[in-house]
Design a protein around this motif. Structure first.
Motif, PDB file in Angstrom:
ATOM      1  N   ARG A 155      26.874  -9.245 -10.208  1.00 22.25           N
ATOM      2  CA  ARG A 155      27.798  -9.992  -9.361  1.00 22.25           C
ATOM      3  C   ARG A 155      29.010  -9.157  -8.990  1.00 22.25           C
ATOM      4  N   ARG A 156      29.236  -9.067  -7.729  1.00 21.24           N
ATOM      5  CA  ARG A 156      30.464  -8.462  -7.221  1.00 21.24           C
ATOM      6  C   ARG A 156      30.731  -9.152  -5.900  1.00 21.24           C
ATOM      7  N   MET A 157      31.962  -9.120  -5.472  1.00 17.21           N
ATOM      8  CA  MET A 157      32.304  -9.838  -4.259  1.00 17.21           C
ATOM      9  C   MET A 157      31.808  -9.060  -3.038  1.00 17.21           C
TER      10      MET A 157
ATOM     11  N   ARG B 207      31.867  -8.504   1.024  1.00 18.06           N
ATOM     12  CA  ARG B 207      32.765  -8.709   2.175  1.00 18.06           C
ATOM     13  C   ARG B 207      32.135  -8.274   3.487  1.00 18.06           C
TER      14      ARG B 207
ATOM     15  N   TRP C   6      37.727  -6.224   7.293  1.00 13.76           N
ATOM     16  CA  TRP C   6      37.492  -7.338   6.357  1.00 13.76           C
ATOM     17  C   TRP C   6      37.007  -8.564   7.122  1.00 13.76           C
TER      18      TRP C   6
ATOM     19  N   LEU D 142      31.623 -14.191  -1.614  1.00  7.61           N
ATOM     20  CA  LEU D 142      33.012 -13.805  -1.923  1.00  7.61           C
ATOM     21  C   LEU D 142      33.842 -15.061  -2.119  1.00  7.61           C
ATOM     22  N   PHE D 143      34.544 -15.135  -3.224  1.00  8.81           N
ATOM     23  CA  PHE D 143      35.591 -16.153  -3.400  1.00  8.81           C
ATOM     24  C   PHE D 143      36.875 -15.526  -2.900  1.00  8.81           C
ATOM     25  N   PHE D 144      37.554 -16.207  -2.009  1.00  5.66           N
ATOM     26  CA  PHE D 144      38.792 -15.621  -1.464  1.00  5.66           C
ATOM     27  C   PHE D 144      39.809 -16.722  -1.204  1.00  5.66           C
ATOM     28  N   GLY D 145      41.053 -16.275  -1.066  1.00  7.24           N
ATOM     29  CA  GLY D 145      42.143 -17.230  -0.900  1.00  7.24           C
ATOM     30  C   GLY D 145      42.277 -17.678   0.552  1.00  7.24           C
TER      31      GLY D 145
ATOM     32  N   SER E  71      39.589  -4.710  -4.675  1.00  5.96           N
ATOM     33  CA  SER E  71      40.462  -4.081  -5.671  1.00  5.96           C
ATOM     34  C   SER E  71      39.679  -3.453  -6.818  1.00  5.96           C
ATOM     35  N   ALA E  72      38.455  -3.956  -7.062  1.00  4.75           N
ATOM     36  CA  ALA E  72      37.674  -3.434  -8.189  1.00  4.75           C
ATOM     37  C   ALA E  72      37.309  -1.963  -7.986  1.00  4.75           C
TER      38      ALA E  72
ATOM     39  N   ARG F 197      38.271  -1.303 -14.895  1.00  4.28           N
ATOM     40  CA  ARG F 197      38.055  -2.510 -15.693  1.00  4.28           C
ATOM     41  C   ARG F 197      38.776  -2.322 -17.018  1.00  4.28           C
TER      42      ARG F 197
HETATM   43  C1  LIG Z   1      41.142 -16.380  -7.289  1.00  4.42           C
HETATM   44  C2  LIG Z   1      40.594 -15.192  -6.527  1.00  4.42           C
HETATM   45  C3  LIG Z   1      41.097 -14.897  -5.283  1.00  4.42           C
HETATM   46  C4  LIG Z   1      40.587 -13.807  -4.561  1.00  4.42           C
HETATM   47  N1  LIG Z   1      41.053 -13.584  -3.298  1.00  4.42           N
HETATM   48  C5  LIG Z   1      40.456 -12.612  -2.560  1.00  4.42           C
HETATM   49  C6  LIG Z   1      40.839 -12.453  -1.184  1.00  4.42           C
HETATM   50  O1  LIG Z   1      41.653 -13.209  -0.648  1.00  4.42           O
HETATM   51  N2  LIG Z   1      40.235 -11.465  -0.484  1.00  4.42           N
HETATM   52  C7  LIG Z   1      39.269 -10.643  -1.041  1.00  4.42           C
HETATM   53  O2  LIG Z   1      38.742  -9.771  -0.343  1.00  4.42           O
HETATM   54  N3  LIG Z   1      38.903 -10.771  -2.341  1.00  4.42           N
HETATM   55  C8  LIG Z   1      39.467 -11.738  -3.104  1.00  4.42           C
HETATM   56  N4  LIG Z   1      39.081 -11.918  -4.410  1.00  4.42           N
HETATM   57  C9  LIG Z   1      38.076 -11.026  -4.997  1.00  4.42           C
HETATM   58  C10 LIG Z   1      38.686 -10.030  -5.986  1.00  4.42           C
HETATM   59  O3  LIG Z   1      39.320  -9.002  -5.286  1.00  4.42           O
HETATM   60  C11 LIG Z   1      37.547  -9.474  -6.871  1.00  4.42           C
HETATM   61  O4  LIG Z   1      36.972 -10.533  -7.589  1.00  4.42           O
HETATM   62  C12 LIG Z   1      38.051  -8.405  -7.844  1.00  4.42           C
HETATM   63  O5  LIG Z   1      38.512  -7.274  -7.160  1.00  4.42           O
HETATM   64  C13 LIG Z   1      36.945  -7.971  -8.795  1.00  4.42           C
HETATM   65  O6  LIG Z   1      35.838  -7.494  -8.065  1.00  4.42           O
HETATM   66  P1  LIG Z   1      34.375  -8.123  -8.222  1.00  4.42           P
HETATM   67  O7  LIG Z   1      34.513  -9.631  -8.171  1.00  4.42           O
HETATM   68  O8  LIG Z   1      33.589  -7.567  -7.056  1.00  4.42           O
HETATM   69  O9  LIG Z   1      33.862  -7.684  -9.560  1.00  4.42           O
HETATM   70  C14 LIG Z   1      39.566 -12.994  -5.124  1.00  4.42           C
HETATM   71  C15 LIG Z   1      39.077 -13.307  -6.395  1.00  4.42           C
HETATM   72  C16 LIG Z   1      39.551 -14.404  -7.084  1.00  4.42           C
HETATM   73  C17 LIG Z   1      38.956 -14.729  -8.436  1.00  4.42           C
END
Ligand SMILES: Cc1cc2nc3c(=O)[nH]c(=O)nc-3n(C[C@H](O)[C@H](O)[C@H](O)COP(=O)(O)O)c2cc1C
Length: 204
Positions: free
Chosen positions: A10-12, A14, A75, A142-145, A184-185, A190
């Motif tokens: 699992r990774r986000m 985009r 993005w 992707l979970f995002f704000g 950001s990851a 980590r």
């Molecule tokens: C509460 C929350 C808000 C986040 N908001 C954003 C966002 O607005 N945009 C984005 O690109 N990623 C967002 N992320 C993703 C994080 O950047 C990501 O989970 C983190 O860098 C770790 O990477 P990974 O989930 O791929 O392991 C968010 C994650 C969480 C849990």
């Protein structure tokens, strides 16, 4: 997929392929979300499902300043291709109602009872189950704000009632060939487990 593989993979995501998502995948993800734990089994969550192109377009129009939508950056370009957006919403009032019941007994509905906002916690746990199910299906999410200054617009567009608050949004789709923008990851390490786990207490 083995559970450990789901966790590890699992990774986000985009950047999505221009390809629809089978409805069964989303239904399974949402059903799994409702298997999340919730305090007092309050289940104070709800999910706005946007899986029609017009509805997805309405999401981005309401959540994005028009000038950004007119000239999407990397993005946004990758995200606009996701065929599904889910808006998980948490309901504080569901918890206040549930905990005012006789077996809990917090009839005064006082905020001070709550060590942390359980309604957001539980909806976040449900959201993780969505992310994990999507990975298990071989897709990405992707979970995002939702930007604070667009929240009102998103609420209005999808008639989200005052009893519920969106905690963010989740895109779901097939992965594009190019993995797209890393988050950001990719720039942060980590944190090692030993820096995080305080065995027997902090500083011992
Ligand atoms: C509460 C929350 C808000 C986040 N908001 C954003 C966002 O607005 N945009 C984005 O690109 N990623 C967002 N992320 C993703 C994080 O950047 C990501 O989970 C983190 O860098 C770790 O990477 P990974 O989930 O791929 O392991 C968010 C994650 C969480 C849990």
């Amino acid at each position: 997929m083995e559970f450990q593989q789901v966790v590890d993979r699992r990774r986000m995501i985009r950047n999505y392929a221009e390809r629809p998502v089978e409805p069964g995948v989303v239904e399974r993800a949402l059903r799994n979300a409702t298997r999340a734990p919730s305090a007092g089994f309050s289940q104070g969550w709800a999910f706005v499902l946007l899986d029609q192109p017009d509805d997805v377009r309405r999401y981005w129009e309401s959540a994005t300043p028009p000038e950004q939508l007119a000239a999407p950056d990397r993005w946004l370009s990758g995200m606009l291709r996701a065929p599904v957006v889910v808006i998980p919403c948490s309901s504080k009032s569901a918890y206040l109602d549930r905990y005012a019941e006789p077996d809990k007994g917090w009839a005064n509905r006082d905020d001070s009872h709550w060590p942390v906002p359980y309604w957001h916690m539980d909806t976040a746990m449900a959201s993780l189950l969505i992310l994990q199910t999507v990975v298990d299906e071989g897709l990405g999410a992707l979970f995002f704000g939702i930007p604070v200054d667009r929240l009102g617009e998103v609420r209005r567009e999808f008639a989200i009632p005052d009893t519920h608050d969106p905690i963010g949004a989740i895109t779901i789709g097939h992965l594009a060939d190019d993995a797209g923008l890393p988050g950001s990851a990719s720039t942060r390490r980590r944190v090692p487990l030993d820096d995080l786990v305080h065995r027997g207490g902090w500083g011992r």
